[in-house]
Write an enzyme that holds these catalytic residues in place. Structure first.
Site, short mmCIF file in Angstrom:
data_model
loop_
_atom_site.label_atom_id
_atom_site.label_comp_id
_atom_site.label_asym_id
_atom_site.label_seq_id
_atom_site.Cartn_x
_atom_site.Cartn_y
_atom_site.Cartn_z
N SER A 150 -10.22 -0.56 7.16
CA SER A 150 -9.57 -0.35 5.86
C SER A 150 -8.93 -1.59 5.25
O SER A 150 -8.51 -1.54 4.10
CB SER A 150 -8.52 0.76 5.97
OG SER A 150 -9.15 2.01 6.14
N SER B 158 -9.57 1.86 3.22
CA SER B 158 -8.66 2.58 2.33
C SER B 158 -7.66 1.69 1.59
O SER B 158 -6.91 2.19 0.73
CB SER B 158 -7.88 3.63 3.15
OG SER B 158 -7.09 3.02 4.15
N LYS C 162 0.82 -1.21 0.00
CA LYS C 162 0.00 0.00 0.00
C LYS C 162 0.86 1.27 0.00
O LYS C 162 1.96 1.29 0.55
CB LYS C 162 -0.93 -0.03 1.22
CG LYS C 162 -2.00 1.05 1.26
CD LYS C 162 -2.90 0.83 2.46
CE LYS C 162 -3.96 1.90 2.61
NZ LYS C 162 -4.84 1.66 3.80
#
Length: 468
Positions: A178, A154, A79
């Site tokens: 997330s 996210s 990420k």
């Protein structure tokens, strides 16, 4: 053989015993990225040459008789807010496009040492503050099942990359669902570890808000629960940089009491989609068939846990996001709009007494959940009580942001209490993935994984998927 359809465990086993090479595995995943990513925009940076170089070096080590590691040749995404020296850690912010870290996050380094090979970065909303994946630097990630609906956030880029076969696993984080929410939207699995079990996403030492200290964690996404177990077994444990990190033994299985508390409508707030309720009951049936004792009973104070999570996260983030000059650069209009709408319905903890009182009350609810988990080692319930919303819903006003939070009430309760939880799919309704989450006691990550594995065994895998 299509390497992009193999789990991380099968890839590592095949590379280790010489049935195929890491180079072939990586090349297949790079080809898949080239084919699929233009349609979904999940991978922000592709590590073509670096991944090929790492794979060739791994194959050379294996040929020389060296131990390649338990994740030999496994392609992963990382990420955008996790430090990896192969590219900038941007958090989706244009002004951070040149911020290349000096060192890998400790858990990233552990995975690299175990033979994992990054093939790309996963997209995210800027600084991770939306349940969607969009930013001004890389743009929007598309849901591979339904491009009109959000992919969650996210860690949406990593979830979509894994679901579409661009990587065997991904690394993300979870402050308000997330990891679990985008995994649920994509039809894959994700582990939100207990607070402290996985180190910080980088080595920088700077002031960190209390809610991030106690509610945010880093963890894996994959297409099988066995892969979550495998990857977590490598990445967990303390380091000398993160003062909140701990090392706790991670058992390979679970042989304790097998009792499950099932909540279809957490806190009794209503507004539960019929297919969500059916998925929870189907998962409960799978656990019962696997030998778990299943009771439909409410866990403690989900209403208060969810409410205080929202108050604390909003109170701590408001000065940073809404006070001119505090944040080091501009945020996207979508993130600012979402946050402004979000706090309209929140009673901010804007006095010392209110703020301290919220943290003090957290202790009471954590104690109640500890007692509850002594009777029911697993809580089973929805990831979200509603289908994934259409794109733009979270920017349609304060009522929408409150509706999303209400739908995610059990999701954020695990964050508030620092508990481990696994999101696991339970099949499809048309092109809509269905699924649930299981929540265990603090440091009971292995218990959550054991229950998730029994649920997973009862339903056919729905990924990898080729996007519509």
């Amino acid at each position: 053989m299509d390497f992009t359809e193999l789990t991380a465990g099968r890839i590592a086993a095949g590379v280790r015993d010489g049935r195929f090479s890491a180079a072939a595995v990586v090349e297949a995943h790079l080809d898949r990225i080239a084919e699929v990513n233009p349609r979904v925009n999940a991978v922000t940076v592709v590590f073509d040459e670096k991944a090929r170089t790492a794979a060739a070096a791994l194959d050379d080590r294996i040929a020389a008789g060296e131990e390649p590691g338990p994740l030999a040749g496994v392609p992963i995404t990382v990420k955008e807010n996790i430090d990896l020296t192969w590219s900038a850690t941007t958090s989706g912010l244009p002004f951070a496009a040149g911020h290349v870290p000096a060192a890998d996050a400790t858990f990233v380094g552990r995975l690299l040492a175990a033979g994992a090979i990054p093939v790309g970065r996963g997209n995210m909303p800027d600084i991770g503050l939306r349940w969607d994946t969009d930013n001004d630097l890389f743009g929007r990630t598309r849901n591979p099942w339904d491009p009109d609906r959000v992919p969650g956030g996210s860690s949406g880029g990593d979830a979509v990359a894994v679901a579409t076969g661009m990587a065997a696993a991904g690394l993300g984080n979870d402050y308000g669902g997330s990891l679990r929410l985008p995994a649920h939207a994509a039809g894959i699995v994700a582990l939100r570890p207990s607070a402290g079990r996985v180190t910080a996403p980088g080595h920088a030492v700077e002031p960190v808000p209390l809610s991030l200290q106690h509610m945010a964690v880093n963890g894996p996404l994959a297409r099988s629960v066995a892969d979550l177990d495998l990857i977590f077994g490598v990445m967990h444990g303390a380091d000398d940089h993160d003062p909140l990190s701990v090392t706790v033994e991670h058992p390979s299985g679970y042989d304790g009491p097998r009792r499950v508390a099932v909540t279809v409508d957490p806190a009794g707030w209503g507004e539960v989609d019929a297919e969500v309720a059916a998925a929870v009951r189907a998962a409960a049936g799978a656990l019962a068939a696997a030998g778990w004792e299943v009771d439909e009973v409410e866990p403690p104070a989900v209403d208060r846990c969810a409410t205080i999570w929202r108050q604390l996260s909003s109170t701590e983030n408001a000065p940073m996001l809404l006070t001119p000059g505090v944040f080091p650069g501009p945020l996207s209009a979508g993130t600012v709009r979402y946050f402004k709408d979000n706090i309209v319905d929140v009673e901010l903890l804007d006095t010392s007494a209110a703020y301290q009182g919220a943290w003090a009350e957290r202790f009471v609810h954590a104690a109640a959940w500890r007692r509850f988990h002594s009777r029911y080692p697993i809580v089973l319930g929805p990831v979200t009580t509603q289908p994934m919303p259409e794109i733009g819903y979270d920017l349609s006003g304060p009522a929408a942001t409150t509706a999303l939070w209400r739908a995610h009430r059990l999701l954020v309760t695990a964050n508030f209490l620092g508990l481990p939880a696994v999101a696991v799919p339970t099949g499809l309704s048309g092109r809509r993935p269905l699924g649930v989450q299981v929540i265990a006691r603090q440091h009971g990550d292995h218990i959550a994984l054991a229950a998730a594995r029994d649920i997973e065994a009862a339903f056919p895998a729905v990924t990898p998927i080729r996007p519509a």
